[in-house]
Design a protein around this motif. Structure first.
Motif, mmCIF file in Angstrom:
data_model
loop_
_atom_site.group_PDB
_atom_site.id
_atom_site.type_symbol
_atom_site.label_atom_id
_atom_site.label_comp_id
_atom_site.label_asym_id
_atom_site.label_seq_id
_atom_site.Cartn_x
_atom_site.Cartn_y
_atom_site.Cartn_z
ATOM 1 N N GLY A 24 -11.745 8.376 -2.030
ATOM 2 C CA GLY A 24 -11.430 6.974 -1.802
ATOM 3 C C GLY A 24 -12.598 6.103 -2.201
ATOM 4 O O GLY A 24 -13.730 6.293 -1.733
ATOM 5 N N GLN A 30 -15.753 11.879 3.436
ATOM 6 C CA GLN A 30 -16.451 10.594 3.622
ATOM 7 C C GLN A 30 -17.665 10.411 2.690
ATOM 8 O O GLN A 30 -17.774 9.334 2.105
ATOM 9 C CB GLN A 30 -16.851 10.440 5.084
ATOM 10 C CG GLN A 30 -15.680 10.101 5.990
ATOM 11 C CD GLN A 30 -14.962 8.839 5.562
ATOM 12 O OE1 GLN A 30 -15.587 7.854 5.147
ATOM 13 N NE2 GLN A 30 -13.647 8.855 5.621
ATOM 14 N N THR A 60 -1.507 2.963 9.520
ATOM 15 C CA THR A 60 -2.688 2.440 8.840
ATOM 16 C C THR A 60 -2.769 0.931 8.974
ATOM 17 O O THR A 60 -3.841 0.371 9.247
ATOM 18 C CB THR A 60 -2.655 2.827 7.345
ATOM 19 O OG1 THR A 60 -2.650 4.251 7.230
ATOM 20 C CG2 THR A 60 -3.864 2.280 6.609
ATOM 21 N N TYR A 87 -12.150 2.251 -3.204
ATOM 22 C CA TYR A 87 -12.076 0.858 -2.774
ATOM 23 C C TYR A 87 -12.619 0.749 -1.341
ATOM 24 O O TYR A 87 -12.263 1.525 -0.464
ATOM 25 C CB TYR A 87 -10.638 0.344 -2.822
ATOM 26 C CG TYR A 87 -10.517 -1.096 -2.344
ATOM 27 C CD1 TYR A 87 -10.735 -2.151 -3.221
ATOM 28 C CD2 TYR A 87 -10.241 -1.382 -1.012
ATOM 29 C CE1 TYR A 87 -10.659 -3.459 -2.784
ATOM 30 C CE2 TYR A 87 -10.163 -2.696 -0.564
ATOM 31 C CZ TYR A 87 -10.376 -3.736 -1.457
ATOM 32 O OH TYR A 87 -10.309 -5.030 -1.018
ATOM 33 N N GLY A 88 -13.495 -0.219 -1.127
ATOM 34 C CA GLY A 88 -14.091 -0.405 0.188
ATOM 35 C C GLY A 88 -15.365 0.377 0.409
ATOM 36 O O GLY A 88 -16.003 0.255 1.460
ATOM 37 N N ARG A 89 -15.786 1.181 -0.583
ATOM 38 C CA ARG A 89 -17.015 1.965 -0.425
ATOM 39 C C ARG A 89 -18.245 1.067 -0.314
ATOM 40 O O ARG A 89 -19.132 1.314 0.507
ATOM 41 C CB ARG A 89 -17.187 2.898 -1.623
ATOM 42 C CG ARG A 89 -16.356 4.137 -1.583
ATOM 43 C CD ARG A 89 -17.001 5.229 -0.763
ATOM 44 N NE ARG A 89 -16.064 6.317 -0.517
ATOM 45 C CZ ARG A 89 -16.333 7.340 0.279
ATOM 46 N NH1 ARG A 89 -17.490 7.393 0.912
ATOM 47 N NH2 ARG A 89 -15.454 8.293 0.474
ATOM 48 N N ARG A 141 -3.688 5.232 -2.862
ATOM 49 C CA ARG A 141 -4.860 6.088 -2.747
ATOM 50 C C ARG A 141 -4.412 7.534 -2.570
ATOM 51 O O ARG A 141 -3.423 7.809 -1.881
ATOM 52 C CB ARG A 141 -5.727 5.663 -1.562
ATOM 53 C CG ARG A 141 -6.935 6.568 -1.311
ATOM 54 C CD ARG A 141 -7.760 6.135 -0.116
ATOM 55 N NE ARG A 141 -8.502 4.903 -0.386
ATOM 56 C CZ ARG A 141 -9.620 4.548 0.257
ATOM 57 N NH1 ARG A 141 -10.130 5.316 1.194
ATOM 58 N NH2 ARG A 141 -10.223 3.413 -0.016
ATOM 59 N N ASP A 176 -6.350 -1.747 8.372
ATOM 60 C CA ASP A 176 -6.241 -1.333 6.985
ATOM 61 C C ASP A 176 -7.592 -1.504 6.291
ATOM 62 O O ASP A 176 -8.550 -2.018 6.857
ATOM 63 C CB ASP A 176 -5.155 -2.146 6.263
ATOM 64 C CG ASP A 176 -5.474 -3.627 6.224
ATOM 65 O OD1 ASP A 176 -6.217 -4.043 5.315
ATOM 66 O OD2 ASP A 176 -4.999 -4.376 7.114
ATOM 67 N N ARG A 177 -7.634 -1.086 5.030
ATOM 68 C CA ARG A 177 -8.900 -1.055 4.291
ATOM 69 C C ARG A 177 -9.138 -2.301 3.458
ATOM 70 O O ARG A 177 -10.162 -2.404 2.782
ATOM 71 C CB ARG A 177 -8.915 0.177 3.378
ATOM 72 C CG ARG A 177 -7.756 0.229 2.396
ATOM 73 C CD ARG A 177 -7.842 1.459 1.508
ATOM 74 N NE ARG A 177 -7.976 2.704 2.220
ATOM 75 C CZ ARG A 177 -6.964 3.461 2.639
ATOM 76 N NH1 ARG A 177 -5.724 3.063 2.413
ATOM 77 N NH2 ARG A 177 -7.175 4.570 3.271
ATOM 78 N N GLU A 186 0.847 -1.187 0.000
ATOM 79 C CA GLU A 186 0.000 0.000 0.000
ATOM 80 C C GLU A 186 0.883 1.237 0.000
ATOM 81 O O GLU A 186 1.817 1.353 0.812
ATOM 82 C CB GLU A 186 -0.919 0.023 1.218
ATOM 83 C CG GLU A 186 -1.798 1.270 1.254
ATOM 84 C CD GLU A 186 -2.747 1.290 2.432
ATOM 85 O OE1 GLU A 186 -3.747 2.028 2.344
ATOM 86 O OE2 GLU A 186 -2.487 0.594 3.424
ATOM 87 N N THR A 243 -15.415 -2.910 -3.912
ATOM 88 C CA THR A 243 -14.476 -3.836 -3.287
ATOM 89 C C THR A 243 -14.289 -5.084 -4.137
ATOM 90 O O THR A 243 -13.157 -5.529 -4.379
ATOM 91 C CB THR A 243 -14.970 -4.230 -1.885
ATOM 92 O OG1 THR A 243 -15.153 -3.050 -1.104
ATOM 93 C CG2 THR A 243 -13.974 -5.143 -1.192
ATOM 94 N N SER A 280 -9.830 -6.165 2.031
ATOM 95 C CA SER A 280 -10.814 -7.204 2.316
ATOM 96 C C SER A 280 -10.138 -8.472 2.850
ATOM 97 O O SER A 280 -8.943 -8.689 2.644
ATOM 98 C CB SER A 280 -11.582 -7.547 1.042
ATOM 99 O OG SER A 280 -10.712 -8.229 0.133
#
Length: 478
Positions: free
Chosen positions: A448, A308, A97, A450-452, A199, A102-103, A85, A457, A105
């Motif tokens: 951001g 956000q 982080t 990814y992960g939304r 990111r 972390d973000r 990352e 994802t 999966s």
């Protein structure tokens, strides 16, 4: 006793360092290398190590610094390799982080060792140090008596103090140097190819890596993308337009949703009144009532709520500020409450971007353009970086240019349509510049992607694990 392998030793193990067409290229390392991993003090489930790299990659036999690295390993027999990352910010700690959640999966954790690091100049990696006596910013508002000569004088004094307290690293904080650090990390991990996720400002180092080391890149996601091909005025204008767009989305939500604490009020008029009070030094920081809330800090704080996004909290913030009783004006300069220069992100940006503002007339013109492009918001936080960097005494080590990523694998670009920091127009431009790249659009708000939601994802995971890109023109709904 722990043994460190320096990036210079790795380069020597590979053979000669060659200069081609003015670009420093490092031959690949053939010898196996390793890092001395140990349990991180903050979390025994995460491993920590350090990697020694040159301060100046064009003179790798000179001074060195240690880069702090963290890793969460997989024990799966289906391990693909290492996913690194690239921290954003600039100034974000990748070690923090990884330590604090972390973000990525569970699927990615099962297939990759996840690695991150503190970029050079950040936290555990020879942090940038400057004179705390320079924590008082100059006035950056031309309409409120600000002088570009004062800004340039401040920038020179700040640079002198940072060079004294930080050393030669001050001139080598750029994203291309970070990309070379990442390749040294790849060497030390013993990987022939790595997978990258960057990111925000981490996309700068990602694009530099694809340009410098395409043969060592397995796959890369760049999420919420910086367009490094822009000159200073275009950069400032695009950032301001992003602020106008995302603030407008907040206002539209508040107009239609009774959950907004400012529903039924003229939010644009309220914000304009607050900005005008802040310009006069008549608005107080709710966290530090004895201090003024500077106009650009007001704008920055509002933009931060759009990341956000946090629309209900932003409405509450504006309501609280508007309910303040009238206060006597406080004079410039207006110190940051931290007591140290809150300019790390600006200083790192000066290593990657060029802003030519030679005189007051040009600064005033750009400020008028900023006000027009930002709309009600009046200014984007990028204005501070542009103003300070225009007076920085050394040119950027990694100046803006079109990406040159010939030979890199197809790259997945992600961006939301309404991003307050990295405008969607940047993502479309970067995608067009990178051969074979595909843009995944999130039809929503925030910084951001990814992960939304499951769509963003899963699409990212499918590419990172199976190298399967989504069809051109793919969108993920809110």
């Amino acid at each position: 006793m722990r043994m460190r392998v320096t990036a210079f030793q790795l380069a020597l193990a590979a053979g000669a360092i060659v200069l081609i067409a003015g670009t420093l290229l490092f031959a690949p390392v053939r010898a196996a290398t390793s890092l001395d991993w140990h349990a991180c003090p903050e979390d025994a489930a995460t491993e920590c190590a350090s990697l020694t790299v040159p301060v100046d990659w064009s003179h790798p036999d000179g001074g060195t610094i240690d880069i702090a690295v963290a890793r969460k390993s997989t024990r799966s027999e289906d391990r693909i390799g290492t996913l690194i990352e690239l921290p954003g910010g600039p100034g974000t700690s990748g070690v923090d982080t990884l330590l604090h959640g972390d973000r990525f999966s569970p699927d990615l954790h099962a297939r990759f060792d996840i690695v991150s690091f503190d970029p050079r100049g950040v936290k555990r990696s020879h942090p940038l140090r400057c004179d705390a006596g320079l924590s008082a910013w100059p006035n950056l508002l031309p309409d409120a008596g600000g002088s570009i000569d004062d800004v340039h004088s401040y920038a020179r004094r700040l640079a002198d103090s940072c060079r004294r307290d930080t050393g030669a690293l001050l001139d080598h904080l750029d994203s291309a140097s970070v990309a070379r650090d990442v390749d040294a990390l790849r060497h030390a991990l013993g990987e022939h190819k790595i997978t990258l996720y960057g990111r925000s400002y981490g996309t700068m180092a990602g694009q530099a890596y694809a340009e410098l080391f395409p043969d060592h890149l397995r796959a890369m996601v760049i999420d919420s993308v910086d367009d490094h091909s822009l000159d200073g005025p275009a950069f400032l204008a695009a950032e301001a337009r992003a602020g106008r767009d995302t603030f407008g989305e907040f206002v539209s939500w508040c107009d239609r949703d009774t959950a907004c604490s400012l529903h039924g009020t003229d939010i644009r008029a309220r914000y304009t009144a607050l900005f005008d009070r802040a310009e006069r030094g008549a608005l107080r920081d709710p966290q530090h009532p004895d201090r003024p809330l500077a106009a650009l800090v007001l704008s920055r704080n509002v933009t931060a709520r759009l990341y956000q996004p946090e629309w209900p909290a932003l409405a509450d913030d504006l309501r609280t500020l508007g309910d303040q009783p009238q206060q006597p004006n406080l004079p410039f300069p207006q110190p940051e409450p931290t007591g140290t220069p809150a300019v790390m992100s600006e200083l790192i940006a000066c290593s990657d971007w060029s802003f030519d503002i030679p005189d007051q007339a040009r600064w005033q013109q750009l400020w008028a353009d900023q006000n027009t492009n930002a709309g009600t918001l009046r200014a984007h936080f990028a204005w501070a970086a542009g103003s300070l960097c225009s007076g920085w005494p050394t040119p950027p080590a990694n100046p803006p240019h079109l990406p040159r990523a010939a030979g890199a694998p197809p790259i997945l670009v992600m961006n939301s349509i309404h991003d307050p920091a990295t405008p969607y127009e940047w993502a479309t431009a970067v995608t067009s510049h990178l051969p074979g790249a595909v843009l995944l659009t999130y039809d929503g708000w925030g910084h951001g992607v990814y992960g939304r939601n499951p769509c963003t994802t899963t699409t990212g995971d499918r590419y990172l694990i199976h190298l399967t890109l989504p069809p051109t023109g793919t969108h993920c709904a809110v």
